[in-house]
Design a protein around this motif. Structure first.
Motif, PDB file in Angstrom:
ATOM      1  N   UNK A  48       0.830  -1.209   0.000  1.00 38.62           N
ATOM      2  CA  UNK A  48       0.000   0.000   0.000  1.00 38.62           C
ATOM      3  C   UNK A  48       0.864   1.257   0.000  1.00 38.62           C
ATOM      4  N   UNK A  49       2.148   1.103  -0.279  1.00 46.57           N
ATOM      5  CA  UNK A  49       3.089   2.231  -0.246  1.00 46.57           C
ATOM      6  C   UNK A  49       3.372   2.743  -1.652  1.00 46.57           C
ATOM      7  N   UNK A  50       3.575   4.040  -1.758  1.00 51.66           N
ATOM      8  CA  UNK A  50       3.881   4.659  -3.043  1.00 51.66           C
ATOM      9  C   UNK A  50       5.243   4.179  -3.568  1.00 51.66           C
ATOM     10  N   UNK A  51       6.124   3.718  -2.706  1.00 53.84           N
ATOM     11  CA  UNK A  51       7.456   3.271  -3.117  1.00 53.84           C
ATOM     12  C   UNK A  51       7.478   1.826  -3.628  1.00 53.84           C
ATOM     13  N   UNK A  52       6.381   1.083  -3.471  1.00 52.60           N
ATOM     14  CA  UNK A  52       6.358  -0.330  -3.860  1.00 52.60           C
ATOM     15  C   UNK A  52       6.352  -0.476  -5.377  1.00 52.60           C
ATOM     16  N   UNK A  53       7.214  -1.357  -5.876  1.00 55.66           N
ATOM     17  CA  UNK A  53       7.276  -1.678  -7.303  1.00 55.66           C
ATOM     18  C   UNK A  53       6.861  -3.142  -7.453  1.00 55.66           C
ATOM     19  N   UNK A  54       5.715  -3.427  -8.093  1.00 54.54           N
ATOM     20  CA  UNK A  54       5.268  -4.819  -8.223  1.00 54.54           C
ATOM     21  C   UNK A  54       6.193  -5.620  -9.131  1.00 54.54           C
ATOM     22  N   UNK A  55       6.166  -6.947  -8.999  1.00 57.39           N
ATOM     23  CA  UNK A  55       7.004  -7.773  -9.874  1.00 57.39           C
ATOM     24  C   UNK A  55       6.554  -7.648 -11.332  1.00 57.39           C
ATOM     25  N   UNK A  56       7.507  -7.838 -12.234  1.00 59.50           N
ATOM     26  CA  UNK A  56       7.199  -7.764 -13.663  1.00 59.50           C
ATOM     27  C   UNK A  56       7.649  -9.042 -14.355  1.00 59.50           C
ATOM     28  N   UNK A  90      -0.397   6.017  -1.186  1.00 59.05           N
ATOM     29  CA  UNK A  90      -0.484   6.137  -2.639  1.00 59.05           C
ATOM     30  C   UNK A  90      -1.570   7.135  -2.984  1.00 59.05           C
ATOM     31  N   UNK A  91      -1.550   7.631  -4.207  1.00 56.52           N
ATOM     32  CA  UNK A  91      -2.548   8.611  -4.644  1.00 56.52           C
ATOM     33  C   UNK A  91      -3.950   8.022  -4.636  1.00 56.52           C
ATOM     34  N   UNK A  92      -4.083   6.727  -4.941  1.00 59.06           N
ATOM     35  CA  UNK A  92      -5.418   6.112  -4.969  1.00 59.06           C
ATOM     36  C   UNK A  92      -6.024   6.036  -3.579  1.00 59.06           C
ATOM     37  N   UNK A  93      -5.193   5.886  -2.535  1.00 61.21           N
ATOM     38  CA  UNK A  93      -5.717   5.855  -1.168  1.00 61.21           C
ATOM     39  C   UNK A  93      -6.147   7.249  -0.733  1.00 61.21           C
TER      40      UNK A  93
END
Length: 97
Positions: A48-56, A90-93
Motif C-alpha cells: 500500500x506504499x507509493x514506493x512499492x514496485x510490483x514484480x514484472x 499512494x494517490x489512490x488511497x
C-alpha cells in the motif's frame, strides 16, 4: 430406531478481513491478520506504499522477470514489511478518503 439419510445443516461463524476478504475461524486470528494485512493502509505495508514496485514478467519466456522492489531503497528480498518508517500513502488511497 430411525436412521435419517439427509444432511444436517451446520452454521459456521467465520471472521473476514475487510481489506483482502480472507477468513479465519477464530476472531483473534482475524484481528492479528488485519494488523499485518498487505492491503490494509493502517498496517503501513509495502503493497500500500507509493514506493512499492510490483514484480514484472520478463520480455520473453526464458527470462525470469524482475522481482518486486522498493523505490525507497529498502531491501525487501527477504520479505515484505509492515510498519515501515519510509511508508507513504499512494494517490489512490488519498482519493478514496
Amino acid at each position: 430406531m430411525t436412521t435419517v439419510g439427509l444432511p444436517i445443516p451446520v452454521v459456521v461463524t467465520r471472521h473476514q478481513c475487510p481489506h483482502c476478504r480472507i477468513t479465519r475461524a477464530k476472531k483473534a486470528a482475524a484481528v492479528a491478520h488485519i494488523g499485518r494485512c498487505w492491503q490494509n493502509p493502517a498496517a503501513r505495508g509495502c503493497k500500500t506504499c507509493v514506493h512499492f514496485v510490483p514484480p514484472e514478467e520478463g520480455p520473453y519466456p526464458e527470462h525470469p522477470g524482475w522481482p518486486e522492489g522498493c523505490e525507497a531503497d529498502r531491501d525487501i528480498s527477504e520479505g515484505l514489511v509492515t510498519g515501515c518508517p519510509q511508508w507513504q500513502t499512494t494517490a489512490t488511497e488519498e482519493t478514496a478518503r
